[in-house]
Design an enzyme around this catalytic site. Structure first.
Site, PDB file in Angstrom:
ATOM      1  N   SER A 135       0.814  -1.197   0.000  1.00 51.85           N
ATOM      2  CA  SER A 135       0.000   0.000   0.000  1.00 51.85           C
ATOM      3  C   SER A 135       0.857   1.259   0.000  1.00 51.85           C
ATOM      4  O   SER A 135       0.408   2.321  -0.428  1.00 51.85           O
ATOM      5  CB  SER A 135      -0.937  -0.009   1.208  1.00 51.85           C
ATOM      6  N   SER A 147       3.883   1.705  -1.657  1.00 55.84           N
ATOM      7  CA  SER A 147       4.618   1.996  -2.887  1.00 55.84           C
ATOM      8  C   SER A 147       3.871   2.953  -3.827  1.00 55.84           C
ATOM      9  O   SER A 147       4.471   3.923  -4.289  1.00 55.84           O
ATOM     10  CB  SER A 147       4.988   0.704  -3.602  1.00 55.84           C
ATOM     11  N   LYS A 178       8.599 -12.895  -6.946  1.00 51.28           N
ATOM     12  CA  LYS A 178       9.941 -12.328  -7.189  1.00 51.28           C
ATOM     13  C   LYS A 178      10.877 -13.274  -7.939  1.00 51.28           C
ATOM     14  O   LYS A 178      11.749 -12.824  -8.675  1.00 51.28           O
ATOM     15  CB  LYS A 178      10.589 -11.903  -5.861  1.00 51.28           C
ATOM     16  N   GLY A 215      15.650 -15.797   4.941  1.00 53.52           N
ATOM     17  CA  GLY A 215      14.684 -15.679   3.852  1.00 53.52           C
ATOM     18  C   GLY A 215      15.086 -14.553   2.899  1.00 53.52           C
ATOM     19  O   GLY A 215      16.265 -14.203   2.784  1.00 53.52           O
ATOM     20  N   ALA A 242      14.518 -11.189   2.893  1.00 54.42           N
ATOM     21  CA  ALA A 242      15.097  -9.969   3.468  1.00 54.42           C
ATOM     22  C   ALA A 242      16.522 -10.241   3.945  1.00 54.42           C
ATOM     23  O   ALA A 242      17.421  -9.398   3.800  1.00 54.42           O
ATOM     24  CB  ALA A 242      14.228  -9.477   4.630  1.00 54.42           C
ATOM     25  N   PRO A 289      18.508 -24.443  10.601  1.00 51.13           N
ATOM     26  CA  PRO A 289      19.932 -24.304  10.278  1.00 51.13           C
ATOM     27  C   PRO A 289      20.256 -24.516   8.803  1.00 51.13           C
ATOM     28  O   PRO A 289      21.128 -23.836   8.263  1.00 51.13           O
ATOM     29  CB  PRO A 289      20.599 -25.390  11.136  1.00 51.13           C
ATOM     30  N   TYR A 322       9.081  -3.421   8.736  1.00 48.30           N
ATOM     31  CA  TYR A 322       8.663  -2.015   8.694  1.00 48.30           C
ATOM     32  C   TYR A 322       7.404  -1.795   9.507  1.00 48.30           C
ATOM     33  O   TYR A 322       6.487  -2.604   9.497  1.00 48.30           O
ATOM     34  CB  TYR A 322       8.481  -1.450   7.287  1.00 48.30           C
TER      35      TYR A 322
HETATM   36  P1  NAP Z   1      10.724 -15.056   4.534  1.00 49.40           P
HETATM   37  O1  NAP Z   1      11.482 -15.205   3.277  1.00 49.40           O
HETATM   38  O2  NAP Z   1       9.448 -15.807   4.736  1.00 49.40           O
HETATM   39  O3  NAP Z   1      11.731 -15.433   5.746  1.00 49.40           O
HETATM   40  C1  NAP Z   1      11.260 -15.421   7.069  1.00 49.40           C
HETATM   41  C2  NAP Z   1      12.426 -15.608   8.027  1.00 49.40           C
HETATM   42  O4  NAP Z   1      11.904 -15.420   9.349  1.00 49.40           O
HETATM   43  C3  NAP Z   1      13.056 -16.987   7.995  1.00 49.40           C
HETATM   44  O5  NAP Z   1      14.434 -16.887   8.244  1.00 49.40           O
HETATM   45  C4  NAP Z   1      12.326 -17.716   9.149  1.00 49.40           C
HETATM   46  O6  NAP Z   1      13.088 -18.745   9.724  1.00 49.40           O
HETATM   47  C5  NAP Z   1      12.222 -16.580  10.143  1.00 49.40           C
HETATM   48  N1  NAP Z   1      11.154 -16.813  11.116  1.00 49.40           N
HETATM   49  C6  NAP Z   1       9.822 -16.741  10.908  1.00 49.40           C
HETATM   50  N2  NAP Z   1       9.156 -17.045  12.042  1.00 49.40           N
HETATM   51  C7  NAP Z   1      10.094 -17.339  12.989  1.00 49.40           C
HETATM   52  C8  NAP Z   1      10.037 -17.716  14.340  1.00 49.40           C
HETATM   53  N3  NAP Z   1       8.863 -17.866  14.992  1.00 49.40           N
HETATM   54  N4  NAP Z   1      11.201 -17.931  15.014  1.00 49.40           N
HETATM   55  C9  NAP Z   1      12.392 -17.774  14.382  1.00 49.40           C
HETATM   56  N5  NAP Z   1      12.520 -17.402  13.088  1.00 49.40           N
HETATM   57  C10 NAP Z   1      11.373 -17.188  12.394  1.00 49.40           C
HETATM   58  O7  NAP Z   1      10.344 -13.521   4.795  1.00 49.40           O
HETATM   59  P2  NAP Z   1      11.120 -12.210   4.238  1.00 49.40           P
HETATM   60  O8  NAP Z   1      10.560 -11.864   2.925  1.00 49.40           O
HETATM   61  O9  NAP Z   1      12.580 -12.421   4.391  1.00 49.40           O
HETATM   62  O10 NAP Z   1      10.595 -11.103   5.261  1.00 49.40           O
HETATM   63  C11 NAP Z   1      11.098 -11.025   6.577  1.00 49.40           C
HETATM   64  C12 NAP Z   1      10.708  -9.664   7.162  1.00 49.40           C
HETATM   65  O11 NAP Z   1      11.367  -8.619   6.426  1.00 49.40           O
HETATM   66  C13 NAP Z   1       9.210  -9.371   7.055  1.00 49.40           C
HETATM   67  O12 NAP Z   1       8.823  -8.684   8.212  1.00 49.40           O
HETATM   68  C14 NAP Z   1       9.110  -8.479   5.842  1.00 49.40           C
HETATM   69  O13 NAP Z   1       7.976  -7.642   5.910  1.00 49.40           O
HETATM   70  C15 NAP Z   1      10.408  -7.668   5.977  1.00 49.40           C
HETATM   71  N6  NAP Z   1      10.881  -7.053   4.723  1.00 49.40           N
HETATM   72  C16 NAP Z   1      11.150  -5.740   4.747  1.00 49.40           C
HETATM   73  C17 NAP Z   1      11.615  -5.107   3.608  1.00 49.40           C
HETATM   74  C18 NAP Z   1      11.883  -3.620   3.665  1.00 49.40           C
HETATM   75  O14 NAP Z   1      11.998  -2.973   2.610  1.00 49.40           O
HETATM   76  N7  NAP Z   1      12.003  -3.064   4.852  1.00 49.40           N
HETATM   77  C19 NAP Z   1      11.832  -5.829   2.438  1.00 49.40           C
HETATM   78  C20 NAP Z   1      11.571  -7.209   2.453  1.00 49.40           C
HETATM   79  C21 NAP Z   1      11.079  -7.811   3.615  1.00 49.40           C
HETATM   80  P3  NAP Z   1      12.946 -20.283   9.206  1.00 49.40           P
HETATM   81  O15 NAP Z   1      13.853 -20.402   8.005  1.00 49.40           O
HETATM   82  O16 NAP Z   1      13.378 -21.083  10.356  1.00 49.40           O
HETATM   83  O17 NAP Z   1      11.496 -20.469   8.849  1.00 49.40           O
END
Ligand code: NAP
Length: 265
Positions: A4, A6, A55, A118, A120, A142, A213
């Site tokens: 929302s 962008s 993506k 993941g 990010a 891991p 964010y």
């Molecule tokens: P993703 O690819 O789904 O990766 C999620 C990560 O979080 C994985 O490493 C996962 O670990 C970990 N995780 C999730 N639940 C957990 C828990 N209960 N305990 C421990 N680790 C946990 O998600 P993503 O796209 O990287 O996004 C991650 C965050 O970054 C989100 O909040 C997203 O909104 C934010 N983000 C921000 C921007 C920005 O411009 N600021 C850009 C992209 C993303 P496992 O591998 O063990 O599941």
């Protein structure tokens, strides 16, 4: 939330610079990704952003992708130049820009810990490796940490990147870092909290970045700020990746303050 934000920030930036562009959100179903990407050129689009979950799926339909996009296996920005589709990953630049804006270009040789493996985390790890930080990836699962460490080591010349299971992390591992990053979804509304082992061992002078964010500082950054750390929020990364995309589409620098104000409104 980024979905929302962008349109709001890009349209404010186009208006401020008097550019005849408009940014519209267009939901696309998984099975339609190829047709949607190829349609960009046919419809005269200048470019597009790509969000989760498309993506990686867009990549086979592009003519060329940047090195960051290749390494991250994720495209978040497409440009169209005379029918030629080029994919970029501006999240990497978003993290790099946010860190350098907060702490200067002082990162070479400074140890950094990235919590998460993941999308990010990939952007954060690539940005930090490019800045010259020896890295440790920490993740609940891991195998994902190991994969990301291997990707960074193989992909960024000179990079040093190890990994740890979250269950093996110690307070000392956190305290000895110069940069600490939360790149998990922990700390988002409705998710759990960043583990106390990480948050409570942040120390004064560290640079602490939270990719999550939010309109206010996350709990993790509030704790880090109270400890005397330099904090960098996910909104600054979001603005950084948007600014980079804006420049790719328009050929002019993004009006960052206009974008920031549009998000705050
Ligand atoms: P993703 O690819 O789904 O990766 C999620 C990560 O979080 C994985 O490493 C996962 O670990 C970990 N995780 C999730 N639940 C957990 C828990 N209960 N305990 C421990 N680790 C946990 O998600 P993503 O796209 O990287 O996004 C991650 C965050 O970054 C989100 O909040 C997203 O909104 C934010 N983000 C921000 C921007 C920005 O411009 N600021 C850009 C992209 C993303 P496992 O591998 O063990 O599941």
């Amino acid at each position: 939330m980024s979905h929302s934000l962008s349109p709001r920030l890009h349209n404010a930036a186009f208006a401020a610079l008097g550019l005849d562009y408009v940014y519209v959100p267009l939901p696309v179903r998984g099975e339609d990704v190829g047709a949607a990407v190829l349609g960009l050129a046919a419809l005269g689009f200048r470019g597009a952003n790509v969000t989760i979950p498309h993506k990686a799926a867009v990549i086979p339909f592009l003519d060329e992708i940047s090195e960051d996009a290749r390494l991250a296996d994720a495209v978040n920005t497409i440009t169209v130049e005379g029918g030629h589709l080029h994919g970029y990953n501006t999240d990497v630049e978003g993290v790099r820009g946010a860190l350098v804006a907060a702490a200067g270009d002082t990162f070479a040789g400074e140890p950094a810990l990235v919590f998460g493996a993941g999308g990010a985390a990939r952007a954060a790890a690539l940005a930090l490796a490019r800045l010259g930080c020896p890295l440790t990836i920490v993740n609940r699962t891991p195998a994902a940490a190991e994969r990301l460490a291997a990707l960074v080591t193989a992909g960024v010349p000179g990079a040093r990147c190890g990994w740890l299971a979250l269950s093996d992390l110690t307070a000392g591992d956190v305290r000895r870092q110069t940069v600490v990053v939360n790149a998990t979804s922990l700390g988002m509304a409705g998710e759990g909290k960043v583990p106390a082992l990480l948050a409570d061992n942040v120390t004064a002078g560290q640079v602490v970045f939270d990719a999550v964010y939010a309109s206010v500082l996350t709990d993790f950054l509030v704790t880090a700020q109270a400890a005397g750390a330099i904090v960098v929020d996910g909104l600054t990364m979001l603005l950084g990746q948007a600014a980079e995309a804006f420049s790719l589409w328009t050929g002019v620098p993004a009006p960052l303050e206009v974008m920031r104000d549009a998000v705050r409104r």
